[in-house]
Design an enzyme around this catalytic site. Structure first.
Site, PDB file in Angstrom:
ATOM      1  N   GLU A   1      30.067  36.903  52.960  1.00 31.59           N
ATOM      2  CA  GLU A   1      30.222  35.572  53.546  1.00 31.59           C
ATOM      3  C   GLU A   1      30.395  35.692  55.060  1.00 31.59           C
ATOM      4  O   GLU A   1      31.309  36.381  55.521  1.00 31.59           O
ATOM      5  CB  GLU A   1      31.440  34.882  52.913  1.00 31.59           C
ATOM      6  CG  GLU A   1      31.195  34.547  51.444  1.00 31.59           C
ATOM      7  CD  GLU A   1      32.469  34.446  50.623  1.00 31.59           C
ATOM      8  OE1 GLU A   1      33.567  34.458  51.195  1.00 31.59           O
ATOM      9  OE2 GLU A   1      32.362  34.392  49.381  1.00 31.59           O
TER      10      GLU A   1
ATOM     11  N   GLU B   1      31.344  35.087  45.151  1.00 27.61           N
ATOM     12  CA  GLU B   1      31.630  36.524  45.090  1.00 27.61           C
ATOM     13  C   GLU B   1      30.992  37.155  43.866  1.00 27.61           C
ATOM     14  O   GLU B   1      30.513  38.291  43.901  1.00 27.61           O
ATOM     15  CB  GLU B   1      33.145  36.760  45.079  1.00 27.61           C
ATOM     16  CG  GLU B   1      33.824  36.555  46.420  1.00 27.61           C
ATOM     17  CD  GLU B   1      34.077  35.088  46.745  1.00 27.61           C
ATOM     18  OE1 GLU B   1      33.821  34.226  45.883  1.00 27.61           O
ATOM     19  OE2 GLU B   1      34.524  34.810  47.868  1.00 27.61           O
TER      20      GLU B   1
ATOM     21  N   PHE C   1      38.660  38.493  51.406  1.00 21.47           N
ATOM     22  CA  PHE C   1      40.049  38.859  51.137  1.00 21.47           C
ATOM     23  C   PHE C   1      40.103  39.430  49.722  1.00 21.47           C
ATOM     24  O   PHE C   1      39.488  38.881  48.816  1.00 21.47           O
ATOM     25  CB  PHE C   1      40.969  37.638  51.215  1.00 21.47           C
ATOM     26  CG  PHE C   1      41.101  37.072  52.601  1.00 21.47           C
ATOM     27  CD1 PHE C   1      42.095  37.535  53.467  1.00 21.47           C
ATOM     28  CD2 PHE C   1      40.243  36.075  53.045  1.00 21.47           C
ATOM     29  CE1 PHE C   1      42.213  37.013  54.752  1.00 21.47           C
ATOM     30  CE2 PHE C   1      40.364  35.553  54.330  1.00 21.47           C
ATOM     31  CZ  PHE C   1      41.350  36.025  55.188  1.00 21.47           C
TER      32      PHE C   1
ATOM     33  N   HIS D   1      46.073  34.982  50.426  1.00 17.77           N
ATOM     34  CA  HIS D   1      45.268  35.754  51.381  1.00 17.77           C
ATOM     35  C   HIS D   1      46.049  36.938  51.941  1.00 17.77           C
ATOM     36  O   HIS D   1      45.733  37.427  53.013  1.00 17.77           O
ATOM     37  CB  HIS D   1      44.825  34.879  52.559  1.00 17.77           C
ATOM     38  CG  HIS D   1      44.025  33.683  52.179  1.00 17.77           C
ATOM     39  ND1 HIS D   1      44.588  32.519  51.725  1.00 17.77           N
ATOM     40  CD2 HIS D   1      42.688  33.474  52.182  1.00 17.77           C
ATOM     41  CE1 HIS D   1      43.639  31.638  51.467  1.00 17.77           C
ATOM     42  NE2 HIS D   1      42.468  32.189  51.733  1.00 17.77           N
TER      43      HIS D   1
END
Lengths: 373, 341
Positions: B30, B70, B93, B139
């Site tokens: 991304e 993902e 992350f 995160h």
């Protein structure tokens, strides 16, 4: 005031990065009568353990640093003086030193390695000492670099400029070794003399670097004032190919520690930092291929390809060997020509210039003085 | 020649040098190229933190932005690796692993085994982890123990720029799937890094500092916490040895045992949660294999068993700090047999 001599035994500086050392153990008791050059105390630096030698004759009057102490470079380890000097003067000496001693700043400005282009190849070198005397050029062996002279270069540079260089494929020099043969290395060193504007130099080489020095002395006699061959290649066929192959193959700390231990009569001298430094070099892309090419050219089939006729060297020759050398047999010293001065050092291995640095420095220094007189 | 660059620059340089050397190396994730809103190719963002900045212009067609899926792009990396490419995919992350875990643990990690050794899966998943930037519970986690648990994956957690470059190059050249953990707080940390390419083998620990009194095993950013603690303890006459495993799988157990056999005392510093962590794993291994050498019970310094807090005050308490490390070291020395009086 009395004129008695009190001598400081200080923490030495072994190499550019050393700022402090750790006392491993005292090798002699207080009260021992010392000759200049006697080993007094064992010190551990980042790279390697070594013994500090007495700078003067006298009695070890005081062990100031204790075992395990971390002492800055130049700091007081002990005090040497005649037996007659009263204790009160020794006390005053120690007190005054400790009141006035200022350790040098970390990363103090000193000579730094530099680079020069020789025949299109980038070559790293380190120069120490400034004077008009005939310079000394130090040439490392297979897998080595300028750091193998860490205990020698600074000491020897008090009397003359001393250059150490990294051969192609080694240290901070270009990784491309070309043919990787003896003549190519001799050509680089001859080119280095030109680049530095050195007409005539003393050459000292360790192991493979000894063969390089001898080759230059044979090819360019007018450029060479003397030759010091330390545990040198080029004096016979035998070589420990397990060491050569082991050095090329080793990629992990444990293997490399074992391989580097071969270089010393006392393998415990090899520190983790020394192992790390060698591995950091070996792990650069292209280094293993360079070492392979050099080994295939100089040591094919487990033998030395170049056995030189040392009698053709016109300059004075000093041959130094450690009697416990497990890489190139000390018996090769006997193959030197009759005019050569041969010195065998007891209880030292292949890296005799590190393991018995003080003795080697005195031998070289005395020999160079003699060669110039 | 070495010069000082940051942890982030070291990773970027490793990616660039491997892309230069091997055209099968591709990078995607991304915003890895530039993402929406970037004014142009030259100013492409290069990932949310800029780790891949500059690669898009240099290697056209080999740096790709992916959709926010993902599962899709990590699966694509596994497939690309099985069919001849060396992909480096970025899981922004590590906290997001839940949506793509099947592709990692039940696909990529199993290919070599399920195909009888005939398949290789040379993929790297780069991923950010760790608390400290006020990014809250979703995160900020340190989830490398979960990946360390799975056979077939290699797990790398570098602590400094030199290691980050050499370990990234080794990870890209490795034929197994590697999860490469980047602590976001380390990105700005500088260190000496050679310009040349070099590999640090996966599975070799580093002795960061030598000492005879206590062994501190510390992972990733925790190495610097251990060093600060060791500096403070040195003033008290305590010499700490710090071992940085550098990779949690494979784990260089021998290096840890060698140190503990000398010191007799162990403190493990791990930013992950305490249960089934690297700390508990290493403490158990040492207890089993070095029991006769131990002079005190091993101590674990970890985050508590809670999510990372959003409150700055609480987040600062959450991450192990030098004071907690030093306190644990003192506890291992609290017995009467201390060697140095």
């Amino acid at each position: 005031m009395s004129t008695v001599q009190i001598t400081r035994l200080s923490m030495p500086k072994w190499g550019l990065s050393m700022t402090e050392g750790t006392v491993v153990q005292w090798l002699v008791e207080e009260g021992t009568i010392l000759e200049q050059g006697d080993e007094v105390i064992e010190v551990e630096s980042e790279k390697i353990n070594n013994a500090v030698e007495s700078p003067a004759p006298g009695v070890l009057r005081r062990q100031v640093a204790k075992e395990g102490d971390v002492v800055p470079v130049g700091g007081l380890l002990g005090v040497i003086a005649d037996a007659e000097v009263p204790d009160s003067e020794i006390d005053a000496f120690v007190e005054e030193f400790e009141a006035t001693f200022v350790p040098e700043e970390e990363e103090a400005a000193g000579p730094e390695p530099e680079k020069v282009e020789i025949g299109g190849k980038s070559i790293q070198y380190l120069k120490m000492g400034e004077s008009d005397a005939t310079p000394l050029v130090l040439i490392h062996g297979f897998g080595g670099d300028i750091n193998i002279w860490v205990f020698n270069q600074e000491t020897l540079s008090t009397e003359r400029p001393v250059y150490a260089l990294d051969l192609p494929g080694h240290g901070g020099s270009v990784k491309d070794v070309g043919s990787g043969d003896l003549d190519s290395f001799a050509g680089i060193v001859a080119g280095f003399l030109d680049a530095m504007g050195i007409e005539k130099a003393h050459l000292a080489g360790h192991s493979m670097g000894g063969a390089v020095a001898a080759a230059i002395a044979i090819q360019h006699p007018e450029r060479v004032a003397s030759v010091t061959l330390i545990a040198s290649a080029g004096l016979g066929e035998e070589i420990n190919s397990d060491y050569i192959e082991g050095f090329i193959a080793a990629n992990r700390r444990r293997e490399m520690k074992r391989v580097l231990g071969t270089l010393f009569a006392n393998p415990d001298l090899v520190t983790r930092q020394l192992v790390n430094d060698v591995l950091a070099y070996k792990r650069l892309d292209g280094v293993d291929e360079a070492l392979r090419a050099v080994a295939d050219s100089l040591f094919p089939d487990g033998k030395q390809a170049n056995v030189l006729d040392i009698s053709r060297i016109q300059a004075p020759v000093l041959v130094i060997w450690g009697d416990k050398d497990e890489v190139v047999p000390a018996s090769h010293a006997q193959n030197a020509s009759s005019g050569a001065k041969v010195e065998t050092i007891e209880n030292a291995g292949h890296s005799v210039q590190m393991e018995a640095a003080g003795k080697v420095n005195r031998l070289i220094s005395g020999f160079l003085d003699e060669a110039e007189s | 020649m070495a010069r000082r660059i940051t942890f982030m620059q070291a990773i970027n340089e490793a990616l660039a040098q491997e892309m230069e050397r091997d055209e099968t190396v591709v990078v995607f994730g991304e915003d890895n190229a530039g993402g929406a809103g970037a004014p142009g190719e030259d100013d492409a963002w290069g990932g949310v933190m800029g780790v891949t900045k500059g690669l898009y212009g240099k290697y056209p067609g080999r740096v790709l932005d992916t959709p926010i899926s993902e599962s899709a792009f990590v699966g694509a990396a596994a497939g690309a690796a099985a069919s001849g490419l060396r992909p480096v995919a970025e899981l922004m992350f590590v906290d997001f692993f839940g949506v793509c875990m099947d592709q990692i643990y039940n696909q990529a990690a199993k290919f070599r085994y399920m195909f009888g050794g005939k398949a290789v899966t040379p993929m790297v998943i780069r991923t950010m982890f760790g608390a400290g930037i006020r990014a809250a519970a979703q995160h900020s986690q340190s989830l490398y123990p979960i990946f360390t648990h799975i056979p077939g994956l290699k797990v790398v957690v570098p602590s400094n720029p030199y290691d980050a470059k050499g370990l990234m190059i080794a990870s890209i050249r490795d034929d197994d799937p590697v999860i490469f953990f980047e602590n976001k707080v380390l990105y700005s940390v500088e260190g000496d890094v050679p310009e040349e390419s070099y590999e640090i083998p996966l599975g070799e620990a580093e002795y960061v500092r030598e000492g005879d009194d206590v062994t501190i095993v510390a992972i990733g950013r925790m190495v610097s916490m251990a060093e600060q603690a060791a500096d403070a303890l040195e003033d008290e006459g305590v010499e700490c040895e710090i071992v940085d495993p550098r990779t949690t799988s494979p784990l260089d157990e021998e290096a840890i045992y060698e140190s503990v056999e000398n010191t007799g005392r162990l403190v493990v510093v791990d930013e992950s949660n305490p249960r089934c962590s690297l700390a508990s794993d290493i403490a158990a291994l040492v207890a089993q294999n070095c029991f006769d050498h131990l002079k005190a019970a091993p101590r674990m310094v970890t985050a508590p068993h809670t999510p990372p807090p959003f409150s700055p005050a609480l987040e600062d308490l959450y991450v192990p700090d030098p004071e907690r490390v030093a306190a644990a070291v003192r506890e291992t020395l609290g017995t009467s047999d201390r060697a140095r009086a």
